[in-house]
Design an enzyme around this catalytic site. Structure first.
Site, PDB file in Angstrom:
ATOM      1  N   THR A  87      13.820 -58.608 -46.482  1.00 17.28           N
ATOM      2  CA  THR A  87      12.817 -59.580 -46.038  1.00 17.28           C
ATOM      3  C   THR A  87      12.931 -60.789 -46.958  1.00 17.28           C
ATOM      4  OG1 THR A  87      11.333 -57.820 -45.343  1.00 17.28           O
ATOM      5  CG2 THR A  87      10.359 -59.997 -45.653  1.00 17.28           C
ATOM      6  N   LYS A 162       9.356 -61.337 -38.299  1.00 15.37           N
ATOM      7  CA  LYS A 162       8.788 -60.438 -39.318  1.00 15.37           C
ATOM      8  C   LYS A 162       7.556 -61.066 -39.990  1.00 15.37           C
ATOM      9  CE  LYS A 162       8.784 -57.494 -42.945  1.00 15.37           C
ATOM     10  NZ  LYS A 162       8.769 -56.067 -43.010  1.00 15.37           N
ATOM     11  N   LYS A 237       3.902 -60.501 -50.731  1.00 18.47           N
ATOM     12  CA  LYS A 237       5.225 -61.144 -50.593  1.00 18.47           C
ATOM     13  C   LYS A 237       5.380 -61.736 -49.192  1.00 18.47           C
ATOM     14  CE  LYS A 237      10.134 -60.205 -50.135  1.00 18.47           C
ATOM     15  NZ  LYS A 237      11.276 -59.306 -50.226  1.00 18.47           N
TER      16      LYS A 237
HETATM   17  P1  NAD Z   1      13.885 -52.251 -54.211  1.00 16.54           P
HETATM   18  O1  NAD Z   1      13.548 -53.175 -55.313  1.00 16.54           O
HETATM   19  O2  NAD Z   1      13.528 -50.789 -54.321  1.00 16.54           O
HETATM   20  O3  NAD Z   1      15.490 -52.304 -53.919  1.00 16.54           O
HETATM   21  C1  NAD Z   1      16.280 -53.444 -54.077  1.00 16.54           C
HETATM   22  C2  NAD Z   1      17.597 -52.987 -54.720  1.00 16.54           C
HETATM   23  O4  NAD Z   1      18.488 -54.099 -54.814  1.00 16.54           O
HETATM   24  C3  NAD Z   1      17.408 -52.452 -56.131  1.00 16.54           C
HETATM   25  O5  NAD Z   1      17.948 -51.129 -56.234  1.00 16.54           O
HETATM   26  C4  NAD Z   1      18.202 -53.440 -57.022  1.00 16.54           C
HETATM   27  O6  NAD Z   1      18.816 -52.841 -58.150  1.00 16.54           O
HETATM   28  C5  NAD Z   1      19.205 -53.962 -56.015  1.00 16.54           C
HETATM   29  N1  NAD Z   1      19.768 -55.264 -56.390  1.00 16.54           N
HETATM   30  C6  NAD Z   1      19.128 -56.344 -56.928  1.00 16.54           C
HETATM   31  N2  NAD Z   1      19.996 -57.354 -57.147  1.00 16.54           N
HETATM   32  C7  NAD Z   1      21.203 -56.911 -56.716  1.00 16.54           C
HETATM   33  C8  NAD Z   1      22.509 -57.488 -56.676  1.00 16.54           C
HETATM   34  N3  NAD Z   1      22.722 -58.743 -57.116  1.00 16.54           N
HETATM   35  N4  NAD Z   1      23.531 -56.749 -56.203  1.00 16.54           N
HETATM   36  C9  NAD Z   1      23.341 -55.466 -55.774  1.00 16.54           C
HETATM   37  N5  NAD Z   1      22.125 -54.852 -55.791  1.00 16.54           N
HETATM   38  C10 NAD Z   1      21.084 -55.578 -56.248  1.00 16.54           C
HETATM   39  O7  NAD Z   1      13.254 -52.881 -52.878  1.00 16.54           O
HETATM   40  P2  NAD Z   1      13.015 -52.145 -51.480  1.00 16.54           P
HETATM   41  O8  NAD Z   1      11.636 -51.601 -51.428  1.00 16.54           O
HETATM   42  O9  NAD Z   1      14.178 -51.264 -51.176  1.00 16.54           O
HETATM   43  O10 NAD Z   1      13.030 -53.426 -50.502  1.00 16.54           O
HETATM   44  C11 NAD Z   1      14.244 -54.070 -50.131  1.00 16.54           C
HETATM   45  C12 NAD Z   1      13.904 -55.165 -49.130  1.00 16.54           C
HETATM   46  O11 NAD Z   1      13.268 -54.590 -47.994  1.00 16.54           O
HETATM   47  C13 NAD Z   1      12.946 -56.227 -49.672  1.00 16.54           C
HETATM   48  O12 NAD Z   1      13.350 -57.481 -49.190  1.00 16.54           O
HETATM   49  C14 NAD Z   1      11.596 -55.803 -49.098  1.00 16.54           C
HETATM   50  O13 NAD Z   1      10.711 -56.887 -48.929  1.00 16.54           O
HETATM   51  C15 NAD Z   1      12.009 -55.222 -47.764  1.00 16.54           C
HETATM   52  N6  NAD Z   1      11.092 -54.220 -47.211  1.00 16.54           N
HETATM   53  C16 NAD Z   1      10.564 -53.255 -47.992  1.00 16.54           C
HETATM   54  C17 NAD Z   1       9.680 -52.328 -47.440  1.00 16.54           C
HETATM   55  C18 NAD Z   1       9.088 -51.214 -48.273  1.00 16.54           C
HETATM   56  O14 NAD Z   1       8.157 -50.553 -47.795  1.00 16.54           O
HETATM   57  N7  NAD Z   1       9.584 -50.963 -49.490  1.00 16.54           N
HETATM   58  C19 NAD Z   1       9.346 -52.394 -46.073  1.00 16.54           C
HETATM   59  C20 NAD Z   1       9.934 -53.389 -45.284  1.00 16.54           C
HETATM   60  C21 NAD Z   1      10.807 -54.299 -45.876  1.00 16.54           C
END
Ligand code: NAD
Length: 291
Positions: A87, A162, A237
């Protein structure tokens, strides 16, 4: 299919696991060094992208996405698809789509709804912006990871869908919680309130499917001490992204702005961080008019 998966966090890890279990060949990379059974580890984002037909990114924000896109696009095969499920702001999605085109790669912005539970169960909803042909290429992946994929238009339109959806969700959750708090003060029984509103014109997903009052309606985070679920800071966010987009597009969104302000206060000045976004209900019941 050969898939590169970059960003194996709370969402990315279960999504990659499901793709591997569905028989796809998945190579993964995360800066945190996460490894997942059934997913081959790569040494860099570019290495994960090199042989892939589709490269999926699931990253925290637009700046990181743009940075990772610049690393992977030159490594990707001509005609391969960059499927971003993070997102992020609409502008970043459009910038990444333009960069992909210049590198001979197709890009889709495909943010998801359904949270960590939906990712683990393979029941996410994908909102997708980008070319039809890339959408068709990714159809088997949407099917494995989700229950619905809606093509919303050109680049950035998945992100647009979204943030519009989540702006409605934030506003209706606040309205539902403040109505419960008012009902309490008026002496109206919460079960009666639910029975009426869930079958009347005040019905919404927030009331009917995710009731913020414990012990009322279907099972929800309210029944689990407001453990997320969908954390208040993630709602914040999305409401911030909606306000960024509204400012850029000159759209008048007063309730979206009020919802952003309220979740900001809840997360940054009160006890909302780490709690489900429906914990707005105990917040309202603990307060008085005008405080
Ligand atoms: P998270 O922080 O758990 O995961 C993100 C991952 O990306 C981490 O493991 C981090 O180490 C990795 N990362 C960061 N920089 C990086 C790079 N340069 N190269 C490779 N890996 C890298 O977040 P999440 O909860 O998995 O969410 C991911 C996305 O999904 C976000 O944009 C969030 O808004 C969206 N989202 C989350 C949810 C939820 O319920 N958690 C629901 C819908 C959407």
């Amino acid at each position: 299919m050969k898939i590169g998966f970059i960003g194996l966090g709370n969402m990315g890890a279960p999504m990659a696991r499901i793709l591997a279990a569905a028989g796809h060949s998945v190579t993964g990379f995360d800066v945190a060094g996460v490894t997942i059974e059934g997913v081959s580890p790569a040494e860099s984002a570019a290495a994960a992208a090199r042989l892939a037909e589709v490269v999926i990114t699931m990253l925290p924000d637009g700046a990181i996405l743009r940075d990772v896109a610049a690393q992977i696009h030159p490594a990707m095969a001509q005609g391969a698809v960059h499927l971003d499920c993070s997102t992020v702001d609409v502008d970043s999605a459009k910038i990444v789509a333009r960069a992909a085109e210049q590198a001979g790669v197709a890009a889709l912005d495909a943010p998801v709804s359904g949270g960590v539970g939906g990712a683990a169960a393979g029941t996410l909803t994908f909102m997708v912006g980008g070319p039809d042909s890339a959408f068709a290429t990714c159809a088997p992946l949407f099917e494995a990871m989700g229950q619905t994929a809606v093509r919303c238009g050109g680049p950035g339109m998945g992100q647009a869908a979204k943030i519009c959806n989540n702006m409605i969700l934030g506003v209706t959750m606040i309205a539902t919680c403040e109505a419960f708090a008012l009902a309490d003060k008026l002496g109206l029984d919460r079960q009666a309130m639910f029975d009426v509103v869930s079958t009347a014109s005040g019905a919404s997903w927030s009331m009917n499917a995710y009731c913020p009052a414990p012990g009322i309606g279907p099972n929800s985070p309210a029944d689990n001490g407001y453990a997320p679920g969908f954390a208040a800071e993630l709602m914040l966010k999305d409401l911030r992204l909606a306000q960024m987009a509204a400012a850029a597009a000159d759209a008048d969104t007063p309730l979206g702005q009020a919802a952003r302000d309220l979740y900001e206060q809840f997360v940054e000045q009160e006890d909302g961080k780490g709690r489900d976004f429906s914990a707005m209900l105990p917040r309202f019941t603990a307060r008085h008019r005008g405080t």
